[in-house]
Each structure stands twice: as structure tokens, then as C-alpha cells.
Design a protein around this motif. Structure first.
Motif, PDB file in Angstrom:
ATOM      1  N   TRP A  61      -5.879 -19.636  29.232  1.00 53.12           N
ATOM      2  CA  TRP A  61      -5.809 -20.158  30.531  1.00 53.12           C
ATOM      3  C   TRP A  61      -4.535 -19.539  31.181  1.00 53.12           C
ATOM      4  O   TRP A  61      -3.611 -19.223  30.293  1.00 53.12           O
ATOM      5  CB  TRP A  61      -5.451 -21.577  30.636  1.00 53.12           C
ATOM      6  N   HIS A  62      -4.610 -19.404  32.558  1.00 52.83           N
ATOM      7  CA  HIS A  62      -3.569 -18.934  33.194  1.00 52.83           C
ATOM      8  C   HIS A  62      -3.186 -19.690  34.585  1.00 52.83           C
ATOM      9  O   HIS A  62      -4.111 -20.199  35.138  1.00 52.83           O
ATOM     10  CB  HIS A  62      -3.592 -17.308  33.390  1.00 52.83           C
ATOM     11  N   ILE A  63      -2.026 -19.497  34.972  1.00 56.25           N
ATOM     12  CA  ILE A  63      -1.690 -20.025  36.254  1.00 56.25           C
ATOM     13  C   ILE A  63      -1.214 -18.949  37.105  1.00 56.25           C
ATOM     14  O   ILE A  63      -0.199 -18.414  36.836  1.00 56.25           O
ATOM     15  CB  ILE A  63      -0.835 -21.450  36.047  1.00 56.25           C
ATOM     16  N   SER A  64      -1.738 -18.757  38.255  1.00 55.20           N
ATOM     17  CA  SER A  64      -1.105 -17.980  39.350  1.00 55.20           C
ATOM     18  C   SER A  64      -0.675 -18.560  40.714  1.00 55.20           C
ATOM     19  O   SER A  64      -1.629 -19.468  41.162  1.00 55.20           O
ATOM     20  CB  SER A  64      -2.473 -16.844  39.666  1.00 55.20           C
ATOM     21  N   GLN A 104      -6.416 -31.834  28.892  1.00 54.50           N
ATOM     22  CA  GLN A 104      -6.570 -30.845  29.890  1.00 54.50           C
ATOM     23  C   GLN A 104      -7.175 -30.053  29.990  1.00 54.50           C
ATOM     24  O   GLN A 104      -7.919 -29.453  30.965  1.00 54.50           O
ATOM     25  CB  GLN A 104      -4.762 -30.648  30.165  1.00 54.50           C
ATOM     26  N   THR A 105      -7.658 -29.296  28.882  1.00 52.88           N
ATOM     27  CA  THR A 105      -8.520 -28.242  28.696  1.00 52.88           C
ATOM     28  C   THR A 105     -10.014 -28.611  29.103  1.00 52.88           C
ATOM     29  O   THR A 105     -10.584 -27.801  29.901  1.00 52.88           O
ATOM     30  CB  THR A 105      -8.545 -27.732  27.173  1.00 52.88           C
ATOM     31  N   ARG A 106     -10.640 -29.785  28.489  1.00 53.40           N
ATOM     32  CA  ARG A 106     -11.550 -30.136  28.929  1.00 53.40           C
ATOM     33  C   ARG A 106     -11.848 -30.408  30.434  1.00 53.40           C
ATOM     34  O   ARG A 106     -12.986 -30.353  31.191  1.00 53.40           O
ATOM     35  CB  ARG A 106     -12.171 -31.319  28.261  1.00 53.40           C
ATOM     36  N   VAL A 107     -10.894 -31.208  31.136  1.00 53.49           N
ATOM     37  CA  VAL A 107     -10.711 -31.450  32.563  1.00 53.49           C
ATOM     38  C   VAL A 107     -10.816 -30.404  33.270  1.00 53.49           C
ATOM     39  O   VAL A 107     -11.610 -29.988  34.149  1.00 53.49           O
ATOM     40  CB  VAL A 107      -9.427 -32.383  32.995  1.00 53.49           C
ATOM     41  N   LEU A 108      -9.916 -29.312  32.886  1.00 61.99           N
ATOM     42  CA  LEU A 108      -9.936 -27.697  33.692  1.00 61.99           C
ATOM     43  C   LEU A 108     -11.335 -27.400  33.705  1.00 61.99           C
ATOM     44  O   LEU A 108     -11.750 -26.545  34.482  1.00 61.99           O
ATOM     45  CB  LEU A 108      -8.810 -26.937  33.291  1.00 61.99           C
ATOM     46  N   THR A 109     -11.954 -27.365  32.362  1.00 63.39           N
ATOM     47  CA  THR A 109     -13.219 -26.637  32.264  1.00 63.39           C
ATOM     48  C   THR A 109     -14.240 -27.576  33.131  1.00 63.39           C
ATOM     49  O   THR A 109     -15.139 -26.628  33.742  1.00 63.39           O
ATOM     50  CB  THR A 109     -13.723 -26.787  31.015  1.00 63.39           C
TER      51      THR A 109
END
Length: 427
Positions: free
Chosen positions: A163-166, A17-22
Motif C-alpha cells: 500500500w502507498h499514500i500519495s 485497515q487492509t481489509r477495509v481499504l481493499t
């Protein structure tokens, strides 16, 4: 329903998920730049105004032809185009301070936005929850507070801490009725972060970075400068892993300082809004206050280094952010914020109204009135003066009995009223 509150949580991507979000973050940045460039080109060449409704149709065709655009969820791409519409509307609005939409650099904060209909949240236990994002699955985040409303939009972002979610949330909360609590004036400064007129001691913000952290930041900045020079000479400007690691460490330190600054600002503004019915502040022009000292290498200006330090100190206290938070929190807690003209608040005697630069010599902490000898802390005296001006202009039922102060200008010996308008200039 529009979002009327925000909620931000620490997110913990798992696995890929980290690589996809980047990748999505860089795609979102590139899509913003391409869409903005297209609008600018069409206006300059054909005087045609392009909007998101038409660009969304073109985005659908581009997703089938370009792989890296097709990887980004369609809802996120459409949200970017709507945000570009909002940026243009703010620019066209004469009452809004926004400038023309700017292109996003590679070093900009990575973020991906989604409409509220595209996400779903489920609570795992008292401290953890998950949000389902298109093409990504369930993303776990720390449930540090209740969401407390209907989710209208969601944004995944990354800073130096991770990472953060708002969430933009519609709570339906209406402004509280006037709380009837006493008024106050607040003087925001550098030495004293905030001095409230009803208090006897200033509120001081602790240094955002400790001495060891500042030394560490200086070392990292020097290391980054050497590594960037090496990359330009030997790698054609391409950043290596060591340089990227140094940049990440610098971002972590600066994010830590920003979090401490934000924490102090939220606690200060919440306390002021809850415990006062009228809050007077100075109507500061932060952009003008922090303008760089004039000068060049050939003809350097005066006190350039001192002005640079002052600019950093002013921005570190974030007077603009404090005012923004006060304004929306005042509506929540039944108080009102009254910005007043900051003209000579530090040189006006809060007791008699006499304005004299000699009452405060230099930048000392002592204010001594030249008329009656009244002495007080300079920042506290300024906060009392700010409160008096706010009472006169804020519609408070507690009116000031002091007459309008007058200004004495020692250089010319003239006296003039501060509130009097400037005479028209002869043509």
C-alpha cells in the motif's frame, strides 16, 4: 490553490485497515463504472450531459439505500465523480491526448481518493508519520521525504509491493530563471538507453529484472496459465487461493522491475534538467513505434516475434515518461526542452549534414559518413544532430552554423530538402 507537486510514501495499514481499504478500492472501481455507464446511457438515449454536481445528489440517496456504497466515505465518492468530470474534460480538449473514459476492470489498481480537507497529517518522528482518513482512522506511513506544502488531495493505492499514500501538494514554487548552462541533445534508444551529445559514453539502464528474476517470472506465468485452465474446467472460472497467490507473486516481481525503471528515469531526467540549459529530444510517436506486427493465424506476418521483442524493449525504456519528466523538471531548474523532428537523425552526418542510409549499414553501432569518412558512434552522432536541430528551433542564442542538411535517396537518385513541405495531392 491547485496541487503543483506530488509526494508518494509507503503506507502500512494495521489490523483491519487492509481489509477495509481493499473493500473501498473495489467499491470505488464499481462506482466509477456505474457513474460512467449512467452518463453514456443518458447521452445515447436523451442527448443529456450529466455532470458530477447532479450525480453527487444521486450518490447521497444511493448511500442510504445501498450498503456497499454507504460504507465508502462520502468524500471519496464525490472525489470519484469529480475525477470523471476531469476525464471528460480531457477527452473534449483537442490539445489533450486522453481518450474517452474507460471502464475499470477488476484487475485494475485499487485506489481511493480523498480531498485535502478530509485528511490530516501528523508527524510521529523523523522517519514516521500518520494520516487520518474518514471512517478509517490514523494510517501510518514512512516519511521518506518532507511533504513541503499544503495538501490538496490524498490517494491510497495498492500495487505489487503493498500500500502507498500519495499527496497532491501545493508548494507555491515558481519556475526558475534560465540557468545559462550549455545545451545538449539526447538520443533515447534500446541498446543505449540514453546518449548525451556532450558525453563520450552512453548511459545504460541496468536490466529491470535479474536473470534469476526473469526465470522466476517465466515459471510463475506458466504456473498461472495452468491454474487458470484448471479453474475454468473444474471451478467454473472461480479463482482459488493458490491462483491468487501466484498472481500476487507475479505482481510483486513486475512492480519491482517498474520501481527500478522509475528510479533510473528520475535520476537521468533530474541530472539533464539541472546541468543543461537546452535539452533537445526527438518528438517520438511511441504508439506508432510499438504497433503490433500485422498478421493472423491463417496468414502470419513477417518477423512478428522480433517486432514483439522490439516493442517490449522500447516500452521498457519509457521514452514518453522520460519526456514528461523532462518537461516539468526543466521548468523547475531553469532549462528548456525542445522536441525536434526525428526524421533521419540516425542517418544524418552531424558534421557535414549529408543524409545517406549507406552511412549506417544495418543496425550497427558505427556511423561512417560516405562523403568525408567521418566516423562516430551512431547514437552519439544522432544526439549531436538532435542538439543542432534543437538549437535552430529552440530559440537558443547559440546558433548552428551548419546549413540545412539534404537527403539523398539512393533508390531514385532524387534530392529533396527535409524541411520542405510535401506537394499538394492533385484531385
Amino acid at each position: 490553490m491547485k496541487a503543483d507537486a506530488g509526494r508518494k510514501y509507503r503506507a502500512y495499514p494495521a489490523g483491519d485497515q487492509t481489509r477495509v481499504l481493499t473493500r473501498w478500492g473495489h467499491t470505488a472501481r464499481a462506482l466509477w463504472n456505474v457513474a460512467l455507464e449512467q452518463r453514456v446511457y443518458l447521452w445515447e438515449q436523451r442527448r443529456y450531459t450529466l455532470r458530477s454536481a447532479e450525480q453527487c445528489k444521486q450518490l447521497t440517496a444511493a448511500r442510504a439505500d445501498v450498503d456497499w456504497i454507504g460504507e465508502l466515505p462520502a468524500q471519496a465518492g464525490q472525489q470519484i465523480l469529480r475525477q470523471l468530470d476531469r476525464a471528460y474534460e480531457n477527452f473534449w480538449d483537442p490539445t489533450h491526448p486522453a481518450r474517452f473514459p474507460a471502464r475499470k476492470k477488476r484487475g485494475s489498481r485499487l485506489s481511493v481518493s480523498f480531498p485535502g480537507q478530509a485528511v490530516a497529517v501528523r508527524k510521529l518522528n523523523r522517519t514516521w508519520a500518520e494520516v487520518r482518513l474518514p471512517k478509517l482512522g490514523w494510517l501510518r506511513f514512512r516519511l521518506s521525504r518532507a511533504i513541503g506544502g499544503t495538501i490538496r488531495n490524498a490517494t491510497v493505492s495498492r500495487d505489487g509491493n503493498g500500500w502507498h499514500i500519495s499527496f497532491g501538494v501545493h508548494t507555491g514554487r515558481r519556475p526558475d530563471a534560465p540557468n545559462g548552462k550549455p545545451a545538449c541533445g539526447v538520443d533515447f534508444g534500446v541498446t543505449a538507453s540514453a546518449f548525451v551529445s556532450t558525453e563520450v559514453a552512453p548511459r545504460l539502464m541496468a536490466p529491470t529484472l535479474t536473470a534469476s528474476e526473469r526465470e522466476r517470472l517465466k515459471t510463475l506465468e506458466q504456473r498461472k496459465a495452468r491454474q487458470v485452465t484448471y479453474a475454468k474446467k473444474h471451478n467454473g472460472g472461480k479463482y482459488g487461493n493458490r491462483l491468487r497467490k501466484t498472481i500476487a507473486q507475479i505482481a510483486g516481481l513486475t512492480a519491482r522491475g517498474a520501481n527500478r525503471r522509475r528510479d533510473f528515469t528520475h535520476k537521468l531526467t533530474t541530472d539533464l534538467a539541472k546541468n543543461h540549459g537546452l535539452i533537445g529530444i526527438e518528438d517520438l510517436r511511441v504508439k506508432n513505434m510499438t504497433a503490433s506486427a500485422k498478421g493472423s493465424i491463417e496468414s502470419p506476418g513477417r518477423n512478428v516475434r522480433a517486432k514483439a521483442w522490439l516493442n517490449r524493449a522500447v516500452l521498457d525504456n519509457t521514452p514518453g515518461e522520460r519526456r514528461r519528466q523532462l518537461e516539468y523538471k526543466a521548468r523547475m531548474y531553469g532549462s528548456v526542452v525542445v522536441p525536434v523532428v526525428p526524421f533521419h537523425t540516425s542517418q544524418t552526418c552531424a558534421r557535414c549534414g549529408q543524409v545517406d542510409p549507406e552511412s549506417r549499414k544495418g543496425c550497427g553501432r558505427l556511423f561512417a559518413c560516405t562523403r568525408f569518412g567521418y566516423e562516430d558512434d551512431a547514437d552519439h552522432n544522432a544526439s549531436v544532430e538532435i542538439e543542432a536541430r534543437a538549437r535552430r528551433t529552440g530559440g537558443s542564442d547559440i546558433n548552428s552554423t551548419r546549413s540545412i542538411p539534404r537527403v539523398r535517396v539512393p533508390a531514385t537518385g532524387r534530392r529533396r530538402t527535409r524541411e520542405a513541405p510535401k506537394p499538394a495531392r492533385a484531385s
